[in-house]
Scaffold this active site. Structure first.
Site, short mmCIF file in Angstrom:
data_model
loop_
_atom_site.label_atom_id
_atom_site.label_comp_id
_atom_site.label_asym_id
_atom_site.label_seq_id
_atom_site.Cartn_x
_atom_site.Cartn_y
_atom_site.Cartn_z
CE LYS A 172 33.45 19.64 52.14
NZ LYS A 172 34.86 19.33 52.45
CG HIS A 205 34.37 21.61 59.92
ND1 HIS A 205 35.55 21.35 60.58
CD2 HIS A 205 34.72 22.04 58.68
CE1 HIS A 205 36.57 21.60 59.77
NE2 HIS A 205 36.09 22.03 58.62
NE ARG A 242 34.17 24.70 53.80
CZ ARG A 242 33.32 24.68 54.84
NH1 ARG A 242 32.60 25.76 55.11
NH2 ARG A 242 33.19 23.60 55.58
CG HIS A 288 41.34 25.33 52.32
ND1 HIS A 288 41.31 24.56 53.46
CD2 HIS A 288 40.10 25.25 51.79
CE1 HIS A 288 40.11 24.02 53.60
NE2 HIS A 288 39.35 24.44 52.61
NE ARG A 348 38.10 25.76 56.19
CZ ARG A 348 36.94 25.92 56.83
NH1 ARG A 348 36.51 27.16 57.10
NH2 ARG A 348 36.20 24.90 57.17
CE1 TYR A 401 25.46 21.48 69.81
CE2 TYR A 401 27.51 20.95 68.68
CZ TYR A 401 26.70 20.86 69.80
OH TYR A 401 27.13 20.18 70.89
#
Length: 408
Positions: A267, A357, A242, A330, A333, A367
């Site tokens: 995030k 994510h 990001r 951005h 990504r 994970y």
């Protein structure tokens, strides 16, 4: 005889306090200091009592008489006007403490302190501009769905339908916090489902065609701005994290022994690892003599003590001819997400985890940061090599469609 405005205005301070009587127990106390105070003398339960009404001229003669009549009505109903005034004052104080604004600011202080600066600023602005003017002073317990809708409608009317939706979500977080802390019974935001104008999700612009990506990489290498901004653009393509994470990278985030960068994703707030390809290491090695005195890898042009500004990369892309409708910081990504999957053929869960994510396993658990780290390290090197190939082909004017898919 009832008082008149002229008598009140003409009343001057004397050596001692004195009273000017009106009627039915109402009088004006004129102090030696010159202040004029309305009082009401009455009896309750066979005791003489005194009610303070206010100060003249803030409280006019007409208003003082209105309070007098209201207080006499309370007396006729067996209510002590003084006790009623104290109860009303206590209720007003309680309502102020439990107002939407007070609770929202309390929630903001406790729940937003670890969020990214841009997110905090955006949320604070929505509270102050879209919610507080209409429902800020109201007791949170008394706010209904129509009241909240009134606030959100004002936001819609200024052409900010998406902001109205976000403000509704933000209000919902405040209401749920109030419920959890025992100051509200319910959240009215679900009642507004379908009440606001629908919005179209706008994705960040990104280049996803190999030929276009090749030309972008050539433009970045030819960038005439500062070396720091140029390196930030190069590593944005290689890291595809990001933009805020890029800007806030610190030299202390580098694990030289493992050749990787270790940060907390802005995030998800989860620990995140960025394996460093040979190309990325070279860029960082060349940058260190320039910015190594700062704690930030990409310090601000205005001072080494803070990170690069939010708009630095966006402005750099514009100077190269890429506007917001073509490519954004951005967008690196989406560029990586598309090409790693559709051209290089890497597994989606590896890509998603490298994008930081919130990827979950078959049991619904997130994970951990080292999951598939070996595979992701290989993927990041392959990605850097692929970008070099696209750049070389763009320079040669011969970008071709080739089979770069990973053999599984």
């Amino acid at each position: 005889m009832a008082l008149t405005h002229k008598q009140i205005q003409a009343a001057k301070p004397q050596d001692k306090d004195y009273k000017l009587f009106d009627e039915k127990g109402l009088y004006l106390l004129v102090k030696r200091s010159g202040g004029k105070y309305w009082r009401m003398k009455y009896r309750f339960n066979d005791k003489e009592k005194l009610l303070s009404i206010g100060v003249y001229p803030e409280i006019t003669l007409a208003k003082a008489r209105t309070v007098l009549n209201t207080s006499r009505a309370l007396l006729s109903d067996g209510v002590d006007p003084q006790a009623h005034k104290q109860a009303a004052k206590a209720t007003s104080k309680r309502n102020a403490e439990n107002s939407f604004q007070a609770i929202a600011l309390e929630w903001f202080a406790s729940h937003m302190k670890d969020k990214a600066e841009t997110h905090r600023v955006r949320a604070k602005r929505m509270l102050e501009v879209d919610l507080f003017p209409v429902i800020g002073s109201k007791s949170i317990q008394e706010i209904t769905a129509p009241m909240l809708l009134m606030a959100l409608r004002k936001t819609e009317l200024r052409g900010a339908a998406q902001t109205a939706q976000r403000a509704k979500q933000l209000a919902g977080q405040v209401f749920r916090y109030a419920i959890a802390t025992g100051r509200a019974d319910r959240d009215p935001t679900p009642d507004l489902k379908g009440a606001l104008a629908p919005t179209t999700t706008k994705h960040y612009s990104a280049l996803t065609e190999p030929k276009d990506v090749g030309h972008l990489l050539v433009a970045i290498d030819s960038f005439k701005g500062t070396h720091t901004v140029k390196a930030a653009l190069q590593l944005s393509a290689l890291f595809f994290c990001r933009p805020g994470e890029i800007r806030h990278l610190k030299w202390s985030d580098m694990n030289h022994d493992e050749q990787r960068i270790e940060i907390t994703a802005s995030k998800t707030h989860q620990q995140h690892i960025i394996p460093l390809s040979k190309q990325a290491l070279k860029i960082l090695e060349e940058l260190h003599p320039i910015t190594g005195r700062s704690e930030y890898i990409f310090p601000s042009a205005r001072g080494m003590s803070r990170c690069m500004s939010e708009n630095a990369l966006r402005v750099a892309l514009r100077t190269m001819g890429y506007d917001n409708e073509t490519m954004t910081p951005h967008g690196f990504r989406a560029m990586a997400r598309t090409l790693l999957d559709e051209v290089l053929g890497f597994r989606v869960e590896w890509i998603e985890q490298q994008l930081a994510h919130a990827v979950k396993d078959a049991n619904g658990r997130a994970y951990n940061r080292t999951k598939h780290l070996k595979q992701r390290t290989d993927m990041m090197q392959r990605w850097s090599d692929y970008l070099d190939q696209l750049k070389a082909q763009a320079l040669a004017g011969n970008v071709i469609t080739a089979n770069f898919r990973k053999i599984k």
